[in-house]
Design an enzyme around this catalytic site. Structure first.
Site: not given
Ligand code: ADP
Length: 196
Positions: A140, A160, A163, A14
């Site tokens: 992370r 974070n 992706h 990212k």
């Molecule tokens: P991952 O990337 O770990 O698979 P998700 O698919 O649940 O996680 O979420 C996509 C992305 O959205 C996360 O990596 C994060 O950057 C962002 N995100 C998730 N929840 C929140 C939140 N409550 N507030 C802001 N950003 C969020």
């Protein structure tokens, strides 16, 4: 069923990871684990691309909201006060919008990673969505400290670093979406005969 070592997943570093100079570190961790990078490119993604990249179904958006609510609960934050809602779908929609802004705020590095249980292994290397929950030793957990309670107060996505695809269906969709067949270059790694 496919041989486990044929499994493929997508990693997108990212804008925070790129701007912090973590591209090499992330690639290095993936390669050292015994996984193979078979496509790699830096791009400036458009809002439409990111909108299509992340699932648009209600189930996924609601899950995004549910993750947020869990994070709020863990730290004793009141979602109604912080976000003006307790509805996971409504919260998910807001978060998805912030995510699109974040993912287009600078260049990203997209890659296809191949190897034994690549989807699960890369998720392990990355650690959980909320860096405050990530163990040391994960990308992370070693390089970030952010979560929904902090990010949402500032009306932005959680930073974070990367992706990673979550399921085989997501990985298939993301490979086809982000890469043309000729972008994928398979080859044999020198360690392959020794490691597996
Ligand atoms: P991952 O990337 O770990 O698979 P998700 O698919 O649940 O996680 O979420 C996509 C992305 O959205 C996360 O990596 C994060 O950057 C962002 N995100 C998730 N929840 C929140 C939140 N409550 N507030 C802001 N950003 C969020």
């Amino acid at each position: 069923m496919l041989h486990p070592k044929e499994e493929k997943t997508v990693v997108i570093i990212k804008p925070d990871g790129v701007k912090r100079g973590l591209v090499g570190e992330i690639i290095s961790r993936i390669e050292k684990r015994g996984l193979k990078i078979i496509a790699l490119e830096m791009i400036q993604a458009t809002k439409d691309q990111i909108d299509e990249h992340y699932p648009q179904d209600e189930k996924w958006i609601r899950r995004l909201g549910e993750k947020t609510l869990k994070n709020y609960q863990d730290y004793g934050f009141d979602p109604q006060k912080e976000l003006g809602s307790q509805d996971p779908l409504e919260i998910g929609k807001t978060v998805r919008g912030w995510l699109i802004d974040f993912m287009t705020s600078g260049p990203v590095v997209k890659m296809v990673v191949k190897g034994i249980h690549a989807i699960a292994m890369v998720r392990k290397l990355a650690g959980p969505t909320m860096p405050t929950e990530a163990d040391m030793g994960t990308i992370r957990g070693d390089f970030s400290i952010d979560d929904a309670t902090a990010a949402n107060r500032d009306k932005r996505a959680v930073h974070n670093i990367l992706h990673v695809s979550e399921t085989p269906e997501e990985a298939d969709h993301e490979i086809i979406f982000w890469f043309a067949p000729e972008d994928i270059c398979d080859y044999k790694r020198a360690e392959e005969d020794i490691m597996f």
